[in-house]
Each structure stands twice: as C-alpha cells, then as structure tokens.
Design an enzyme around this catalytic site. Structure first.
Site, PDB file in Angstrom:
ATOM      1  N   LYS A 121     -38.885  46.791 -41.146  1.00 40.72           N
ATOM      2  CA  LYS A 121     -38.636  48.149 -40.681  1.00 40.72           C
ATOM      3  C   LYS A 121     -38.007  48.999 -41.783  1.00 40.72           C
ATOM      4  O   LYS A 121     -38.263  50.203 -41.862  1.00 40.72           O
ATOM      5  CB  LYS A 121     -37.727  48.136 -39.445  1.00 40.72           C
ATOM      6  CG  LYS A 121     -38.480  47.988 -38.131  1.00 40.72           C
ATOM      7  CD  LYS A 121     -37.551  48.291 -36.989  1.00 40.72           C
ATOM      8  CE  LYS A 121     -38.256  48.074 -35.656  1.00 40.72           C
ATOM      9  NZ  LYS A 121     -37.320  48.274 -34.527  1.00 40.72           N
ATOM     10  N   GLU A 167     -34.995  46.703 -31.179  1.00 38.40           N
ATOM     11  CA  GLU A 167     -33.988  47.664 -31.622  1.00 38.40           C
ATOM     12  C   GLU A 167     -34.660  49.045 -31.683  1.00 38.40           C
ATOM     13  O   GLU A 167     -35.717  49.182 -32.297  1.00 38.40           O
ATOM     14  CB  GLU A 167     -33.469  47.294 -33.009  1.00 38.40           C
ATOM     15  CG  GLU A 167     -32.778  45.952 -33.088  1.00 38.40           C
ATOM     16  CD  GLU A 167     -32.405  45.613 -34.521  1.00 38.40           C
ATOM     17  OE1 GLU A 167     -31.555  46.325 -35.090  1.00 38.40           O
ATOM     18  OE2 GLU A 167     -32.971  44.655 -35.066  1.00 38.40           O
ATOM     19  N   ARG A 188     -42.803  34.331 -37.116  1.00 34.43           N
ATOM     20  CA  ARG A 188     -43.100  35.756 -37.048  1.00 34.43           C
ATOM     21  C   ARG A 188     -44.486  36.010 -37.630  1.00 34.43           C
ATOM     22  O   ARG A 188     -45.054  35.148 -38.325  1.00 34.43           O
ATOM     23  CB  ARG A 188     -42.053  36.570 -37.804  1.00 34.43           C
ATOM     24  CG  ARG A 188     -42.021  36.313 -39.292  1.00 34.43           C
ATOM     25  CD  ARG A 188     -40.956  37.163 -39.973  1.00 34.43           C
ATOM     26  NE  ARG A 188     -41.265  38.577 -39.861  1.00 34.43           N
ATOM     27  CZ  ARG A 188     -40.403  39.548 -40.150  1.00 34.43           C
ATOM     28  NH1 ARG A 188     -39.164  39.247 -40.516  1.00 34.43           N
ATOM     29  NH2 ARG A 188     -40.768  40.809 -40.060  1.00 34.43           N
TER      30      ARG A 188
END
Length: 553
Positions: free
Chosen positions: A270, A34, A260
């Site tokens: 983020k 993104e 992850r």
C-alpha cells in the site's frame, strides 16, 4: 450470488476437523482491512477466502475496519472498501464493524495488563527502544522503566490518556520477554500517544492501540472462530495468543496463516501504491493499470473472473509470485463466451468502394456472438466509404499475409468481398485512401466462381461510425518483481498506456461502463466509467484476444 464451487485447502481441512470434533458448531470469519487505501487483488484473495468459507459452511463473516491509525485513514477509503466487497459478490454479517467500536474495552484490557504487572509505560525514545530490542542473534535489553510500580504505571497511562504527554514521549509496552527468540514478544508497544481526529470517534481519544493488541481482542469480542491472515503475521500469532491468554476474555479465536498474493509486474505494498498515486505516476487509485479492485473494475474485469482467479491460485503456505497471465486468462476465458461482439477501428485509413452506389446505405445483419444465437443480431450500416485498420492493408506482401493487398481480395466481416485497386498518398508517402471494388454477389456467401478468399478484416462505415478514444493497457512495470528494485519507479513501463483515436460502429454509442465487448480481431473492451460519455466515447482495453506475453517469452 451464485456460490462458486468449494475447493479444498489446508484451512478447510482444519475447519472440517474443528466441526467434527465439536470444537465449534458454527464458523465465523472476518475480513479486517485497514481503511488507509483502496483494496487490491491481494485483498480479493482474502475476501474470497473469508467470505467464501463462511458461505460454504453456512457461517457468517464480518467486515471490520482496522482503524487504529487515524493519520492515514479516510472515510473515502471506508466507502471504497465496502463497494469493492459488494462488487465481488459478498455481504457481511450485520453492519460494518470498526476496531474503534471497541476502544473503551481495549483501554480497559490495557489497564488490566498494567494491574497484573504485565504492561508498563516507557518514556524511552523510539531510537532507544529499537536498540534495546536487540537483534535476531542477540537478546534484547530491559528498559529502565520496565520495573516501574503498578501504581506509577497506572498513573502514567492515565496521563497518556488525558493527553498530558507529547507524541513519542511515552508508550505503553507489554511486559513479556526481552530475551525471546521472537522479536514480536520483546515487550512490544501496545498503546501510543496520537493527537489526531478519528473518522469514527472524533477527538475522544489521544491514545490509540497498536494493531497486534487490537486485532486479537476485536476477533475475540466478535466471536471469530478462525482468524485467517497472511504469512507475515505468523510470528505475531505468539503475541495474539499471549494477549488473549492474559486478559479476562472468554473467546480465543484460532489464527491461521496463508501465503499472500504476489502478482508479477505490479506492486502490492500500500505504501508503494500510495506513492504511485501521490507522485502522479497513475491517474488515481482506480487507474486501470493499478492492481486495485477499483482499477480492475474500471478496466473491465468482472467479479466472477476475479473470484475464479483467486480459486485457481489456491490457498497454501508457500510464498510465490503469480504470473499476470493467470489473471488475464480468467477474464479472457469468461469474456470469450459471454461478451457480445462489435467492430472498432483503432488506427483508421479511409477506404472507398468505387463500384458501390453513391449515397446508398445498406443495413447488414451481424451476429452479436458467433457461437451463441441467443445473443441475437444487430444492424450494421454499410456504405461506399468505410474505415479499416491501417495495418490491414499492404501494397505488397507474401502469402502469409491474409489481409488486404493491392490487386488481391479480402472479405469484410459480415459483408462483401472487396479487391484493392489503387491508393492515394500524401507528400510524405503515407497512404490516405485505398480504392477498391466489391463483388455484390458475396454477401454471406462465397464467390460464385469458386475462388477462395482467405482473409477477413473488420471495418466501420465512415459516415455512420462514432469517434472514440481507445486506451490500450500493458504491464505497469517492465520487470516481474518491481518491489525488489531499489528504485521501483525506474522500472515503470512507459508504454503501459497507449491512447488511440479511432471509430466504433454506431451501436456502441450507448455502451455502459463495465459492459464488456469484444472488438473483433482486437481484444476485449469496456466503456470507461469516469471519462466516457455519448459525446466523447472512451473505451478501456480489458485484455487482448491472446496472451502475447507468453508468446514472446
């Protein structure tokens, strides 16, 4: 880029089986960030996995921006992501792709779901939708708009598309199963109204698709064979498959989840990284204390060390926290072998060699690497006055102290043996000058009378040294898992950045950004890419010579 050695994991085993069975003849992966922030070390794991698999299987990997939320996206983030992927050593197939490239097709598939009675426009408030979803223990409740006719839903969605509904007043939901044990299947929103300028499509759209609807269709349009994502999307795979099974599209990629990366003493969210930047807790996305790829690059990490770290931690389905020392070991191992040596004094004290001729300057030869003759040598000016580290001198010390002591000898790196004779102090008792004598017969050789000199210290010639700023970095947070804290700001490490003003040998004036050096006996450094210049040298510490955190544990 020279290919890194392939390392087996459960994903590669799936791919091997798919190729052997003929399910696929070529591997096609994608990296879908993104563009709402800079990439961090967690993204590096995904980059190395997706691009590495494509390389190893002679396949292809797309770079596709998941740009479905124009409120948080910027072209600057798009550009930084491309730079980071290339810096890591990878190149994507064709041009960068954008989910927004497919907005027309996505809209068409949404209409198709409505026409099949599998989607409806809901005018409930967001709060009401949340309440209707139920909980993990209780099923959801059908929306009062769930049974609206296909004709009315088509009209309502057309009105949404035409901008006739305010933001938050209408949303298109998939009609799946409000009693499903998987929350993601309880009639998820797949389109919402958003009046925002998009960095790729401008003002064409005022409805934007949600990630879960967009991602699977984008994968299918691009012919992705293996859609690799992190474990938090494991339940979302059911929606991924549902969407593709209920629209008229031929390709059905396989979603595979892996754990992850969670790195200790930092944050990977983020949202939290945004807060660090916005609240001025760091100097920007590329602050060398940040876990961003840009920050690591500025700090002096190399692409190969980051790739090696990603290989070492492996690819599994087990969530865990990785110690920061593992990352630091990768760059330390590489720079120990590949970084040329230099000398710098970070906390200088003046030293005068009283029996060295005044005005004389001697050019000494020093190896650029003690174990690699191919790196050649450099010249070091040597004169009567030099700087040494303040910590490298004591007026008195026990036998364990191997540096300079009054009435004792020590060797200057690549130079002579000196003996401390006396000192000057200021009114507060701080040492201002150390006076020494030197043995002129000890350049490159031991004292002729056989006496042993055990200590070696570094130095720079006072008249020829270049002033420099040194930025010493430590963990950004004081606790291993700051994300678990109620106020993660409260765990910031006040000593994460310490600035020293000192000197470097004159050859360092031409140091370029990202060029690594070992400042002997101190650590690995590189010139700062933003602030360093020939008039004002600034060096960032990449990593120390050894893992002091493990030593202290």
């Amino acid at each position: 880029m020279a290919a890194d050695a392939p390392r087996s994991n459960f994903i590669r085993q799936i791919i091997d089986k798919d190729l052997a069975s003929g399910k696929h003849t070529q591997v096609h992966t994608r990296f879908p960030p993104e563009p709402n922030g800079f990439l961090h070390i967690g993204h590096a794991k995904s980059i190395v996995l997706n691009f590495g698999i494509a390389e190893d299987y002679q396949g292809t990997c797309n770079l596709r921006f998941d740009d479905t939320n124009p409120l948080k996206e910027k072209v600057d983030f798009v550009n930084s992501i491309q730079q980071d992927v290339r810096w890591l050593g990878y190149e994507w197939e064709g041009k960068p792709r954008y989910s927004s490239n497919y907005f027309d097709k996505l809209h068409g598939y949404a209409v198709e779901l409505i026409e099949k009675g599998l989607a409806y426009v809901d005018f409930s408030t967001q709060e009401a939708m949340r309440e209707m979803r139920g909980t993990l223990k209780e099923p959801g409740v059908n929306s009062p708009y769930r049974d609206t006719s296909i004709e009315e839903n088509l009209k309502h969605f057309a009105d949404m598309t035409a901008g006739k509904h305010e933001e938050g007043k209408a949303a298109l939901r998939a009609k799946i199963d409000m009693s499903s044990p998987f929350m993601v299947l309880r009639d998820p929103v797949i389109y919402r109204v958003r009046f925002a300028h998009h960095h790729q499509t401008g003002d064409k759209w005022c409805v934007y698709p949600m990630y879960d609807f967009t991602h699977c269709i984008s994968d299918a349009i691009e012919g992705i064979t293996h859609s690799l994502c992190t474990l938090e999307f494991q339940d979302n795979r059911r929606l991924y498959d549902w969407v593709l099974e209920n629209i008229s599209i031929d390709c059905h990629p396989q979603q595979i989840e892996f754990s992850r990366l969670n790195l200790q003493y930092t944050v990977m969210s983020k949202r939290k990284l945004h807060l660090l930047v916005e609240e001025g807790k760091v100097s920007g996305w590329d602050d060398p204390r940040m876990p961003t790829i840009a920050g690591m690059r500025r700090r002096g990490y190399t692409p190969s060390s980051v790739r090696e770290f990603c290989h070492r931690i492996g690819v599994t389905k087990m969530d865990n926290q990785v110690e920061m020392s593992m990352l630091e070991a990768c760059i330390r191992d590489e720079l120990n072998h590949g970084a040329p040596r230099a000398m710098a004094v970070l906390d200088p004290v003046r030293l005068v060699i009283e029996n060295y001729p005044e005005g004389e300057v001697e050019q000494l030869q020093a190896p650029n690497h003690p174990n690699d003759d191919s790196m050649g040598t450099r010249e070091l000016p040597f004169a009567r006055e030099i700087y040494i580290e303040r910590d490298d001198f004591r007026e008195s010390a026990n036998k364990k102290y191997k540096r300079l002591v009054l009435d004792k000898e020590v060797r200057l790196r690549n130079a002579y043996v000196i003996k401390a004779e006396r000192v000057d102090k200021d009114a507060d008792g701080n040492i201002t000058t150390i006076y020494c004598t030197y043995d002129p017969e000890t350049l490159g050789t031991d004292p002729a009378d056989g006496r042993k000199v055990k200590g070696v210290i570094h130095w720079v010639a006072a008249e020829h040294a270049k002033p420099a700023e040194f930025r010493l970095y430590d963990r950004l947070f004081q606790v291993p898992n700051p994300a678990a804290e109620e106020d993660f700001f409260s765990t910031l490490n006040p000593a994460s950045l310490v600035i020293k003003q000192g000197f470097v040998e004159p050859g360092m004036a031409s140091a370029t950004a990202e060029q690594p050096f070992q400042f002997e006996r101190i650590g690995y450094f590189c010139a700062d890419s933003q602030d360093s210049s020939s008039e004002h040298l600034v060096f960032n510490q990449t990593v120390g010579l050894r893992d002091t955190w493990t030593d202290e544990a």
